[in-house]
Design an enzyme around this catalytic site. Structure first.
Site, PDB file in Angstrom:
ATOM      1  N   GLY A   1       0.019 -73.765 -79.340  1.00 54.56           N
ATOM      2  CA  GLY A   1       0.399 -72.628 -80.179  1.00 54.56           C
ATOM      3  C   GLY A   1      -0.450 -72.619 -81.421  1.00 54.56           C
TER       4      GLY A   1
ATOM      5  CB  CYS B   1      -2.416 -78.466 -78.079  1.00 49.78           C
ATOM      6  SG  CYS B   1      -3.517 -78.244 -79.474  1.00 49.78           S
TER       7      CYS B   1
ATOM      8  CB  SER C   1      -1.937 -47.152 -54.908  1.00 47.32           C
ATOM      9  OG  SER C   1      -2.150 -48.550 -54.980  1.00 47.32           O
ATOM     10  N   GLY C   2      -2.724 -48.337 -51.881  1.00 49.77           N
ATOM     11  CA  GLY C   2      -3.839 -48.991 -51.201  1.00 49.77           C
ATOM     12  C   GLY C   2      -4.403 -50.127 -52.021  1.00 49.77           C
ATOM     13  N   GLY C   3      -3.918 -50.284 -53.269  1.00 51.31           N
ATOM     14  CA  GLY C   3      -4.312 -51.434 -54.083  1.00 51.31           C
ATOM     15  C   GLY C   3      -3.621 -52.683 -53.553  1.00 51.31           C
TER      16      GLY C   3
ATOM     17  CB  SER D   1       1.166 -50.666 -53.958  1.00 54.87           C
ATOM     18  OG  SER D   1       0.008 -50.163 -53.356  1.00 54.87           O
TER      19      SER D   1
ATOM     20  CE  LYS E   1      -4.514 -58.092 -58.373  1.00 51.51           C
ATOM     21  NZ  LYS E   1      -3.820 -56.821 -58.641  1.00 51.51           N
TER      22      LYS E   1
END
Ligand code: XMP
Length: 514
Positions: A56, A83, A227-229, A232, A370
């Site tokens: 932090g 840290c 959307s094809g992404g 989704s 992701k």
């Protein structure tokens, strides 16, 4: 929902918090990032097998710096402080932290560090290596009962350990790649100290998610904007597996897709028995875009039209109880965990109106990073071209045609973009860049083909490397590959007689041209 072991990451506002979480997950241990304000009762309820304090920006001796409840150290749960987290542990358990004098133990960047392999954190690792330091403060006195299993030339206490109680602290950042064996140190904490079972796998996640979705949805109807992404598509595949015919995916073809895109998405979902509505709304979109050349106006028209089409399709389906959104974990973290800086308040893109009335929104990917979403996609047997897909913006080719959009220009751009992608694939360069595409500029210039004069379009190629798409560098594509792309486009597409390669980074440019 799912029953796996949990490691709790308490966020003290450090910049690498997501990275810590990803590293932990890479070792097949589930973790969640939560605010340092999480109460003891909440922590008890979560029953973590271990707790990690992040770094932090503050100094622990500042009155207003984020602290933890000292009773946290009495829960019998191992703690790793990184840290700031290390210094907080030290000060809370009776040590002393002071500002480092310029000539003493302030350390930044790559630092040679010496480790004691007898310490469980460093077990099986080399006795010395580079670690990534970034601290202004210095532990002048370590808490009673702690040993010093790592040091640097500057600093005798690069790490502290109370093996008996399972408390460890490191001044450096094991989560960043610059720290040699850092990932292994985290693994040691998870497996040697917290006794993790490694029960976080995408197969397990898939199975338990499917079961949970079935229980929640019952006989209800589910709607998903496809959307094809990647997000989704993976959400759709998961829901398809879970509820089959009760799922309706609406895929809006706005006429601004890349070559073969609509067919590819449709084909990928053909093996599931779902209702896939592919709406050909191209006439409607292109009609409204006719004569429009201002980028922002284009975007607004497309966004609004998308919502209208989606609403109309929703009405046709009738009673829909659940709406699926492809929210992923970074969206959740970035929407703010409390006091930590809010990077952006996430509003899930996908063109969904906020005011459509559903019983509940299902976000089946909200625990995943992701790369985990991609793994899940593979687990669900989605084809690689969907799982590895580069981002494609909602407004599609509309923002890659400078100026007015016409069917003719769209056809040129589709072909040119296809050739570019094809040559990148043939050269095996797909994994070396994060987004690459062609842009049809509005500029025409003089050329010569055969014996004749041409006056045709200039096409731009854009390819970037980036981790977060907020900043980006232009990709160093080998000249030979660029040459092949250029020759093919000019010969095969027609009406393009000049190719340029965009060599600007972001900033000052953006990734898309509009
Ligand atoms: P820029 O051009 O802002 O793009 O550097 C950053 C990333 O965002 C994508 N992008 C969009 N994605 N809707 C989207 O879903 C949009 O309107 C949009 N505009 C840009 C772009 O492709 C790049 O990955």
């Amino acid at each position: 929902m799912t029953q796996h072991q949990l490691v709790l990451i308490l966020d003290f506002g450090g910049q690498y918090n997501q990275l810590i979480a990803r590293r932990v997950r890479e070792h097949n241990v589930y973790c969640e990032v939560k605010s340092y304000k999480t109460t003891l009762d909440e922590i008890r309820a979560l029953a973590p097998i271990g707790i990690i304090f992040t770094g932090g920006p503050n100094s622990v001796y500042d009155a207003n710096s984020p602290k933890c409840d000292p009773a946290l150290f009495e829960l019998g749960i191992p703690v790793l402080g990184i840290c700031y987290g290390c210094q907080l542990m030290a000060i809370t358990l009776g040590g002393q932290v002071v500002p480092a004098e310029a000539d003493t133990a302030r350390e930044f960047g790559k630092t040679k560090t010496f480790y004691d392999a007898a310490c469980p954190l460093f077990a099986g690792l080399p006795a010395e290596g580079i670690s990534w330091m970034s601290h202004n403060d210095y532990m002048a006195q370590v808490p009673p009962g702690f040993s010093l299993p790592a040091h640097t030339d500057q600093c005798p206490n690069a790490a502290i350990a109370d093996v008996q109680r399972g408390f460890y602290g490191v001044q450096f950042h094991p989560e960043v790649n610059h720290t040699e064996n850092g990932s292994q140190m985290l693994r040691n904490f998870l497996y040697e100290v917290c006794h993790a079972k490694g029960d976080w796998t995408m197969e397990e996640f898939k199975n338990t998610s499917i079961q949970a979705i079935r229980e929640k949805v019952g006989n209800g109807q589910v709607l998903l904007a496809l959307s094809g992404g990647v997000d989704s598509s993976v959400a759709a595949a998961l829901l398809a597996e879970a509820v089959g015919r009760q799922l309706t995916c609406v895929f809006v073809d706005h006429g601004l897709l890349r070559k073969n895109e609509g067919d590819e998405v449709e084909a990928a979902f053909a093996r599931w028995d779902i209702n896939l509505v592919r709406v050909d709304a191209s006439a409607r979109f292109l009609g409204r875009l006719a004569g429009v050349s201002d980028p922002e106006t284009k975007r607004k028209i497309i966004g609004e039209e998308f919502i209208r089409v989606f609403e109309a399709e929703g009405k046709k389906i009738g009673q829909v109880d659940y709406l699926v959104q492809g929210t992923i974990y970074p969206d959740v973290i970035e929407s703010g965990l409390g006091d930590a800086a809010v990077i952006k308040s996430h509003h899930n893109v996908g063109g969904l109106p906020d005011y459509v009335d559903f019983k509940e929104i299902i976000e089946p990917l909200r625990q995943l990073f992701k790369d985990e979403v991609r793994q899940l996609g593979r687990e669900l047997n989605l084809p690689d071209y969907l799982v590895k897909r580069q981002p494609f913006p909602g407004p599609g080719l509309a923002i890659r045609i400078i100026g007015e959009i016409t069917e003719d220009k769209l056809a040129l751009l589709r072909e040119a973009d296809y050739i570019f992608r094809d040559e990148i694939a043939k050269a095996n360069l797909e994994d070396t860049m994060n987004q690459y595409f062609a842009v049809l500029t509005n500029m025409r210039s003089v050329g010569v083909m055969g014996d004749g004069r041409t006056y045709d379009y200039t096409l731009a190629l854009r390819s970037v490397t980036t981790t977060d798409f907020m900043t980006a560098d232009w990709a160093r594509i080998p000249y030979e590959v660029l040459d092949k792309v250029s020759v093919r486009i000019v010969n095969e597409v027609g009406h393009i007689n000049r190719i340029v390669y965009d060599i600007t980074s972001k900033p000052p440019a953006t990734i898309e041209w509009e």
